[in-house]
Design an enzyme around this catalytic site. Sequence first.
Site, PDB file in Angstrom:
ATOM      1  N   CYS C 153     -37.808 -12.934  -4.953  1.00 50.60           N
ATOM      2  CA  CYS C 153     -38.280 -12.420  -6.244  1.00 50.60           C
ATOM      3  C   CYS C 153     -39.201 -13.402  -6.975  1.00 50.60           C
ATOM      4  O   CYS C 153     -40.196 -12.994  -7.582  1.00 50.60           O
ATOM      5  CB  CYS C 153     -37.095 -12.041  -7.129  1.00 50.60           C
ATOM      6  SG  CYS C 153     -35.865 -13.315  -7.311  1.00 50.60           S
ATOM      7  N   HIS C 245     -38.229 -13.210 -14.532  1.00 47.95           N
ATOM      8  CA  HIS C 245     -38.421 -14.624 -14.190  1.00 47.95           C
ATOM      9  C   HIS C 245     -39.720 -15.108 -14.831  1.00 47.95           C
ATOM     10  O   HIS C 245     -40.772 -14.471 -14.692  1.00 47.95           O
ATOM     11  CB  HIS C 245     -38.542 -14.786 -12.669  1.00 47.95           C
ATOM     12  CG  HIS C 245     -37.263 -14.568 -11.918  1.00 47.95           C
ATOM     13  ND1 HIS C 245     -36.035 -14.410 -12.517  1.00 47.95           N
ATOM     14  CD2 HIS C 245     -37.015 -14.507 -10.572  1.00 47.95           C
ATOM     15  CE1 HIS C 245     -35.103 -14.247 -11.589  1.00 47.95           C
ATOM     16  NE2 HIS C 245     -35.667 -14.296 -10.412  1.00 47.95           N
TER      17      HIS C 245
END
Lengths: 352, 352, 352, 352
Positions: C153, C245
Amino acid sequence: MPSKRKVAILAATGAVGQRFIQLLQGHPWFQIEVLAASEKSAGKNYKAACNWLMESPLPKEIAEMPVVHTDVESVEKAGDVDLVFSALPGDLAGPVEEEFAALYPVFSKASAHRMDKDVPLIIPEVNPEHTALIPIQKKRRGWKGFISTDPNCSTIQLAMTLKPLMQFGLKQVVVSTMQALSGAGYPGVASLDIIDNVIPFISNEEDKMECEPLKILGTFDGEKICPADVVLSASCHRVNVKDGHLEAVFVKLEENPGIEEIEEAFRQFKGEPQKLKLPSAPENPIVVRKEQNRPQPRYDRDEGRGMSVVVGRIRKDPVMSVKYMCLGHNTIRGAAGGGILSAELMVAKGLC
Amino acid sequence: MPSKRKVAILAATGAVGQRFIQLLQGHPWFQIEVLAASEKSAGKNYKAACNWLMESPLPKEIAEMPVVHTDVESVEKAGDVDLVFSALPGDLAGPVEEEFAALYPVFSKASAHRMDKDVPLIIPEVNPEHTALIPIQKKRRGWKGFISTDPNCSTIQLAMTLKPLMQFGLKQVVVSTMQALSGAGYPGVASLDIIDNVIPFISNEEDKMECEPLKILGTFDGEKICPADVVLSASCHRVNVKDGHLEAVFVKLEENPGIEEIEEAFRQFKGEPQKLKLPSAPENPIVVRKEQNRPQPRYDRDEGRGMSVVVGRIRKDPVMSVKYMCLGHNTIRGAAGGGILSAELMVAKGLC
Amino acid sequence: MPSKRKVAILAATGAVGQRFIQLLQGHPWFQIEVLAASEKSAGKNYKAACNWLMESPLPKEIAEMPVVHTDVESVEKAGDVDLVFSALPGDLAGPVEEEFAALYPVFSKASAHRMDKDVPLIIPEVNPEHTALIPIQKKRRGWKGFISTDPNCSTIQLAMTLKPLMQFGLKQVVVSTMQALSGAGYPGVASLDIIDNVIPFISNEEDKMECEPLKILGTFDGEKICPADVVLSASCHRVNVKDGHLEAVFVKLEENPGIEEIEEAFRQFKGEPQKLKLPSAPENPIVVRKEQNRPQPRYDRDEGRGMSVVVGRIRKDPVMSVKYMCLGHNTIRGAAGGGILSAELMVAKGLC
Amino acid sequence: MPSKRKVAILAATGAVGQRFIQLLQGHPWFQIEVLAASEKSAGKNYKAACNWLMESPLPKEIAEMPVVHTDVESVEKAGDVDLVFSALPGDLAGPVEEEFAALYPVFSKASAHRMDKDVPLIIPEVNPEHTALIPIQKKRRGWKGFISTDPNCSTIQLAMTLKPLMQFGLKQVVVSTMQALSGAGYPGVASLDIIDNVIPFISNEEDKMECEPLKILGTFDGEKICPADVVLSASCHRVNVKDGHLEAVFVKLEENPGIEEIEEAFRQFKGEPQKLKLPSAPENPIVVRKEQNRPQPRYDRDEGRGMSVVVGRIRKDPVMSVKYMCLGHNTIRGAAGGGILSAELMVAKGLC
């Protein structure tokens, strides 16, 4: 107090076990002799067996101590123990604590034996006279040792504030809690469950809060505890706070004391631990804050080294009689610290 | 509904003002015509005047709209307005809203006029008949417009759940809240105050919760609102949650309905907004969750696009009669969304 | 596109599996046919097997679907499947995905096969030409199906921003991440570990970030992927954020483009998903924000329905050449959404 | 050390001012004589003027002290002062500190004079020899006192770890910070801005981090500080942590030391405060943790009573030479504690 008593800690690697270790550092009466835990920890040294969660560093001599399995034989082999602190989970504690109690005084944080008729459920400032159950229990069960239990963490701080209200004819209590994450142990609450959230349910907590105070505030009639004539209702909720349970308490009193009178009752409240100057006793079991926005968990949980309960916002209640907030450190007064204070009381009374 | 009504938003740059703007995007009946704010914003375009806090992006056409000063003359000059939404802070709202009400229907989120005898305090599902105060108010004050107010955010969701309990003889309510940060506006609560903490005090909140429901649940006798015969006690606390007030509610009822009966009363509860199919009306004003750990702010606050109240954990209460949890989105149903629904009700009833 | 392809989801009850289910609701090309999970879930219906963590409600028809065990035989028996999405944990994925790939196209979020020489590691906007490995893989392994993998990710969003910088002679990358809790799955990070804290370590994450981009940005020479001539250094940290993130990126370029030129390169960046108008393709793979304090996880993670990467704070770097922030939704673009987009690409290219 | 020096604290009611008061309790060399603050606090006693934010209680004797206005005349009138600690905000500090310096040694946390050529920017372990600027400054400005400054909070901890790396030919530094809320003062960061979020921007912080270390690590040539031949790049971010700045540091060295060698350099690092046994000096300025997930703000910020910097995760870097994490308590070592240590150094050296 000629020499220190040697203690074993059961479930020593868990969150409450770690707090026992932390609080027993430099204790004048007790020294840690044996650390016991589950099979997967037994045989390792403590440092390797445990994920240390306390902010203060793991004491060096503890780090190197071996961890033994939680059974009487292993503990006996590991050292000469005078008394046992149990941080066992409720579902395991039942039979294991009984085995240990056959030989040792066991001070238990587990719920398993709290409501047993011959087992005292002790808050040293509130019901020290319930220790009278100890000789009855020993005799009845034929044990050299005994089991003494501490209440649920949310109950302890509530019951400490209810005790001085008994003089005004306490009849009913409604309590709504905002409980800290550490109350769920480790790993406990998942971060994804609590970020930007509240969890309005804690398994079995409301039952304990509605039931345990009746025993704690009850009277010993020479043979057994007669429950207090009080009715409680609890609603329990988990909030995003590390330590410190905060409770909104609404009480119905038969009498009609003024706010100052109640405040004074809280302030004046002392118990045997204070009279006996027990090592872990806070100077003031209850501290009253006057600011309109206190107590707050982060600011007030360490009051009296985590052994005081902080009360604030005492005010008249339109439905009940009086409402107030109370706060206690759930893993110190509400767990390991409470257990140690109970043991100190028993030692001072010559019961162990 | 031939053409859209043109609305002005007072205090349009604040947190509630922003929510009004967000919720009015694409509204079938209303379109934003004028944005008003304080002196330091007036003269700028909206984008420059405001620190946009909504997660959805600032609509482009709003971004370029001019912001005018919050006075009747400036608003009149800025556009042809049919009605006014006020997100003014309580201390400023009093005289300013009166000036606007002389000319326009004013839907106010401020506390200033809530308890005025001739001003309705409206939750469209709960007391739509209180709109009967409008003509009385207009006549008495000689206004072309009027003021209609929404309750405090914590009160709205509570009162919505109390209404269906009235049929069981509701007598007493104890409520303990866990309120979201957005309820304090922006910048509101300092992060240093709430990290790892709870703040057990919200200024004036308990008074509002103990007082406003009496008017909301009261009956209109042809001239005035007669307050409901209910007594409430509230304890209000701020927790580290972005949106969504959660409340633990304990109620005393004269009758003794079963839990299923109460649950059914919550589920069946509908009001005029549902009958009239008002654009912002949720299909179900109250949604009942059966899971033992719901409602939770993060999961349930957007129920019914933030316009439903979510109830859970309905259970018997040892002290009162019944206890349950309720949750509402404090800046949608509890603020801007509630105001828009009130305006829709008045439009549908031909009152504006 | 005559009829919808039927898909199976492996590890359907986990956090990524749930996101697959959520994102596939109403998908124009794919419909969920089989839900597979571990032994303890198999045999239950989905609702009973899963602790639903999405904020949107569990779709009703999914709730009642049976969960089968994650093996080819069980999945075959449960339905006629055209392709498979795998949300299996890295340590289990290896052999299981190979078994499925013998029969089905497998789109895998797991790390197990990412660096296999004949397995493409796909970001559809970045290296769609790497799908040329698919026929090579099928031939070599003798499979009817194949395995296609998505990057880690944190890597996906980074590599998407690196791709348009390749034209300026990208040589070196230093990246420091602030990663969301959902990246660790559920229960994942304990709340006691992250409250008032940062955890400066994520197992294996830095290795993946330093290694995977070389393959993704590499060139297909007709037989294999030749790694890009870039060196990366990563430092990975977990912060108290639910989703999204955030990465601070420092890059060394051979050329010396101006900030506007780089910004323009980010803005202009489009790929095959945009040209092919794939259902899950965001209009802009990279969105550039000009505010000095963006991107922020809570405000920007849902850009392009979670499929865009948001870049901001592009500025000259005194040590490297340029620095900037980038943000992506780790469980949408960084997991399930990325996997679905890869599958859409393969379908559009006739590869499955 | 015959009698204690009497100190005045400027901006005593702010967050840093409070920390000065807290840390000076029981200090062996210094005693608080005067508390100064802005006009709106002057004339009140300290308790009334200040919103006490420290977790330890407000000392009783401080609570009752009067607060005077921050000007030389008021401070002179209020007490016989030997030296001054300034916690003034950067924009006010410039002229005010100069006025005080005409009479008193001023130890300033403000940025206003940090880069003045004749003002030392001191970290006592790193550049104590820069105190040689003091006599030059006094002579040049004709002052009885002087100004000594402390670096920015993020810079202090970084520079402390860079110093022992100078021996390996430090050339370049890339640093990415995760900074605590308390760094923004009080009320500082709004809770609505940081819940479930990171703010990737701190005003002026990157400039300070890229600039100040050059002076701190520079050499005194007998007249002035020659800046160090190092280039830095910083990216600064605010995370949801109360205290403790965490930094990911990537350094380029001319030499090629092993990881153990670097670790040893950190461990061995001591400075004058340790040699002189200054009261606030930590035993180890840098503490190295070997666990793969440390340092963490909540566990490590109080190391050395908040005066140590904690380093961990030292590893080879594929782009630079070495990377590591460092953590310091931003309001102790990074603010008030650092200022007190500087003052202790000057006293020990006979400079005040």
